[in-house]
Design an enzyme around this catalytic site. Structure first.
Site, mmCIF file in Angstrom:
data_model
loop_
_atom_site.group_PDB
_atom_site.id
_atom_site.type_symbol
_atom_site.label_atom_id
_atom_site.label_comp_id
_atom_site.label_asym_id
_atom_site.label_seq_id
_atom_site.Cartn_x
_atom_site.Cartn_y
_atom_site.Cartn_z
ATOM 1 C CE1 TYR A 156 -7.894 -10.488 -31.734
ATOM 2 C CE2 TYR A 156 -10.184 -10.884 -32.366
ATOM 3 C CZ TYR A 156 -8.892 -11.335 -32.203
ATOM 4 O OH TYR A 156 -8.581 -12.638 -32.501
ATOM 5 N N GLY B 138 -9.180 -1.708 -28.974
ATOM 6 C CA GLY B 138 -8.451 -0.831 -29.879
ATOM 7 C C GLY B 138 -8.780 0.616 -29.607
ATOM 8 C CB CYS C 59 -22.503 -0.234 -40.507
ATOM 9 S SG CYS C 59 -22.697 -0.563 -42.264
ATOM 10 C CE LYS D 22 -13.395 -3.862 -42.081
ATOM 11 N NZ LYS D 22 -14.518 -4.814 -42.120
#
Length: 437
Positions: free
Chosen positions: A257, A259, A266, A327
């Protein structure tokens, strides 16, 4: 079975709580007195769905304890997990001072066979250093106490960590002896009764697996962002491209995906650390250098689209931002695209209004009152010249566009996560910009 976990950050607290949920007696240790007192009072220092209830339940049941003193519990435990931080140094390499400090305390205080398991993400070769530190401390004590070291990297996704721990795809354990393998098998069998998916390896391989896995995922993201940027130039739709290549069984659909860049604790750190490990061994990770370069550029792509729309004249504009965390389902803003975007907007002379369901306290901690904080998503867009979506929280998926259009100065949306339909946005009367379409 009694175990100890050193470090009550994201990995340590989730791991310790999940072990306790399966019936183990877990002591979580942290040098931060305030954090331990907060945990003892039922206050959870991180946001993770379902974690608070699980911590409280196991703490009240007596299976989960919190202390600042590792030495006080070593006589009672069989395994000690080291889940302390490994922040990047200025050169990108992992800082191992906390990992080695745990090893030193371990060596100074064990009185029987115990396994020290590194759960922190550490460079290949760290276990050798840990083992050497422990042995040095035992030599100082003139004792010959048997011990083992092991590597058990975590693969938790923020926002889904409890499920990942309780029902893992796999558990990777690097060991050096059959005795350590038996103990780690006993530890993880309750989680994997129906399908024992523990992969036992040598320790260097276990250390490398974690970095290789995160670097591969980061590579897929940057690759798709590169493809998306080219799609815009040639008139292709990256969503169609993604579906077309994702149905290839050799590729698969995950992490394709596009973005506005990846962030978090991480991927950026691990990519940098693996590049540095290669450098120290006389090798250059050319692919990962490109992954990192693409990602850094991608974090500013929404700003550049906005700037291009206004012909570079952004001073005095009011910009609304939905989403601050790197996120959804977390308050983590480490390496978040929002921080890069906010800095660029401030430098351009914009007034910025922000909203995030969870991460606003963390944003205030990081940048203070440089932006205006809204109490809900629709307040953010009032009198705004443009709306930027940077984190795809569920509550942003189907907003009331008529309400938003009425509230904004000009109905312009910059979608950094491609969650809206182009046709629907145009029909609703918005100018709409996204990634790769």
């Amino acid at each position: 079975m009694n175990i100890a976990i050193v470090g009550t950050g994201y990995v340590g607290l989730v791991s310790g709580t999940c072990f306790a949920e399966m019936g183990l007696h877990v002591t979580c240790i942290d040098l931060d007195n305030q954090k331990i007192e907060s945990l003892q009072n039922g206050q959870i220092p991180i946001y993770e769905p379902g974690l608070e209830e699980m911590v409280l339940r196991n703490y009240r049941a007596g299976r989960l304890k919190f202390t600042t003193d590792l030495s006080s519990c070593l006589d009672d435990v069989e395994v000690v997990f080291s889940a302390v931080g490994t922040p990047p140094d200025e050169d990108g390499s992992a800082d191992l001072q906390y990992v080695l400090a745990v090893a030193r305390t371990f060596g100074q205080n064990i009185n029987k066979y115990t396994v020290l398991v590194t759960k922190s993400t550490v460079p290949v070769g760290t276990a050798k250093k840990v083992k050497q530190v422990i042995q040095e401390e035992l030599d100082k004590r003139h004792l010959n106490i048997p011990f083992d070291v092991a590597s058990n990297p975590e693969f938790l996704k923020e926002g889904n960590a409890i499920k990942d721990f309780m029902s893992p795809d796999r558990v990777v354990v690097g060991i050096e002896s059959e005795r350590a393998q038996r103990l780690m098998t006993k530890l993880y069998r309750p989680f994997l009764i129906n399908n024992f998916r523990v992969i036992f390896t040598d320790i260097p391989s276990a250390e490398m697996i974690k970095y290789a896995a995160n670097s591969m995922l980061a590579t897929r993201i940057s690759f798709m962002n590169d493809i998306a940027n080219l799609c815009e130039l040639v008139g292709a739709d990256v969503n169609m491209v993604r579906k077309g290549i994702g149905t290839d069984s050799r590729i698969g659909p995950k992490f394709l995906y596009p973005g506005c860049g990846y962030g978090g604790s991480c991927f950026p750190k691990d990519v940098k650390a693996l590049i540095k490990t290669a450098q120290k061994n006389g090798y250059e990770m050319k692919v990962l250098r490109a992954v990192e370069e693409v990602n850094e550029a991608q974090k500013s792509i929404i700003f550049h689209k906005l700037s291009k729309h206004y012909n570079g004249k952004l001073s005095g504009k009011t910009i609304a931002i939905w989403g601050l965390a790197f996120k959804p389902e977390t308050d983590d803003m480490r390496e978040a695209t929002s921080l890069v975007t906010i800095k660029l907007l401030l430098d351009a002379g914009c007034t910025i209004k922000v909203y995030d369901p969870v991460a606003m306290p963390e944003c205030q901690h990081k940048i203070g009152n440089a932006v205006l904080y809204s109490t809900e998503m629709y307040e953010t867009v009032f009198d705004a010249d443009a709306l930027l979506l940077l984190t795809e929280w569920k509550e942003f998926r189907m907003p009331l566009w008529e309400k938003i259009k009425t509230a904004m100065k000009s109905p312009i949306v910059f979608d950094g996560r491609n969650i809206y339909d182009i046709k629907e946005m145009h029909e609703a009367g918005f100018e709409y910009y996204c990634i790769g379409r």
